[in-house]
Design an enzyme around this catalytic site. Sequence first.
Site, mmCIF file in Angstrom:
data_model
loop_
_atom_site.group_PDB
_atom_site.id
_atom_site.type_symbol
_atom_site.label_atom_id
_atom_site.label_comp_id
_atom_site.label_asym_id
_atom_site.label_seq_id
_atom_site.Cartn_x
_atom_site.Cartn_y
_atom_site.Cartn_z
ATOM 1 N N PHE A 189 30.680 35.801 43.002
ATOM 2 C CA PHE A 189 32.133 35.054 42.921
ATOM 3 C C PHE A 189 33.037 35.898 42.539
ATOM 4 O O PHE A 189 34.330 36.031 43.130
ATOM 5 C CB PHE A 189 31.984 33.954 41.985
ATOM 6 C CG PHE A 189 32.932 33.158 41.751
ATOM 7 C CD1 PHE A 189 33.451 32.055 42.311
ATOM 8 C CD2 PHE A 189 33.985 33.950 40.648
ATOM 9 C CE1 PHE A 189 34.843 31.274 42.067
ATOM 10 C CE2 PHE A 189 35.116 32.827 40.296
ATOM 11 C CZ PHE A 189 35.451 31.761 40.929
ATOM 12 N N ASP A 190 32.867 36.919 41.733
ATOM 13 C CA ASP A 190 33.781 37.879 41.075
ATOM 14 C C ASP A 190 34.419 38.739 42.116
ATOM 15 O O ASP A 190 35.609 39.050 42.519
ATOM 16 C CB ASP A 190 33.278 38.627 39.825
ATOM 17 C CG ASP A 190 32.725 37.926 39.005
ATOM 18 O OD1 ASP A 190 32.372 36.889 39.148
ATOM 19 O OD2 ASP A 190 33.111 38.433 37.611
ATOM 20 N N THR A 191 33.217 39.075 43.136
ATOM 21 C CA THR A 191 33.715 40.227 44.065
ATOM 22 C C THR A 191 34.393 39.714 45.177
ATOM 23 O O THR A 191 35.459 40.054 45.637
ATOM 24 C CB THR A 191 32.520 40.940 44.628
ATOM 25 O OG1 THR A 191 31.624 41.480 43.556
ATOM 26 C CG2 THR A 191 32.499 41.988 45.591
#
Length: 395
Positions: A189-191
């Site tokens: 999700f972050d990437t």
Amino acid sequence: MTASVRTRLVEIVVPVYNEQRVLAESVRRLHAYLSGTFPYGFRITVADNASTDDTWRIATDLSRELSHVHAVHLDAKGRGRALRRVWSASDADVVAYMDVDLSTDLDAFLPLVAPLLSGHSDLAIGSRLSRGANVVRGPKREIISRTYNLLLRSAMGARFSDAQCGFKAARTEIVQALLPAVEDEEWFFDTELLLLAERHGLRIHEVPVDWVDDPDSRVDILRTVLDDLRGMARVTRKTLSGAARIPVPPRVQRAQLPTGMARQLPSFAVIGAVSTLAHLGLFVLLRLVMPAVAANAVALFVTAVANTAANRRFTFGVTGRTGALRHQFQGGVAFLIGLLLSTGGLALLHRLAPGAPAVAEVTALVVANALATLVRFLLLRTWVFNPRRARGAGR
């Protein structure tokens, strides 16, 4: 002045799953720190990802005990799912999150959110890999983290240095515009969020952090790496298809890549991600019947031939049989460079750690592939499939 800054609100999400051992202590420490030093309004939201222990009970107790602490329960696991749930409904000026073990020193939190509150930046990340960071963690996690971020920079063109540090923030209006385009619900999700933001010209501020590894972390590293590689391929496909459009600043609309590169980069990245997965999978299978160096050479040769053919057709738009054999021979230069890098990486690994496990060998190959991928793109674009070179050869 104090009253005016207090009107700004920052919401900090703490995603948790079966964290009863550290949850109460960490939230109390975070609450005390923000109450005593943070010059803005704040809200701490504990997002429970379907825990099966006492985590949810502890979270609800903390919400009753401490002001500005809330608890949210989800019926399914996934850090990305928890952040999406809370961030999409937030009314704060800035949303953030941090890992429940508070591995990142809290003194970095104000420098993280200040550029967002001032409007200078759109997203902000804590970085364990930038100059000035002070990090304590084991060699395996250090190698994997650096390998992953190197792969992002070489294959995906990412300019941020640390995609997975659990210490991030964003302007709420920006993150709520991006969330519909983010598909992952777990660790990638972050990437995915950062890649989409960067592709739309949004500013990502980085803060070097002091960070201490949690030795009790239960993350499945190999599974996470494979999920991240699949996520990278998905993001590239979306970029290539023109999906996930959000408004971008005029300065970005006026910027242009060199001729053809805007189309070539996403196609090359997708082919590179598929080639990397195929190379690693073939290597693991061949490793059962032959030494690591030989298994790598065979796997790399097979995937290099397929990679050159795919880039010839889809990245550079060359069709027909004319010049195909010559292109393969020229692409062989990239193969030799990749072979040299990967063989050297395996040799260094076995020298430093005799009897290293398969996951260490795979990690060494990922690092080598990341470096070879950058070289391959430059060779293919400027030499093998350079249009001006092709016209000169035709004359």
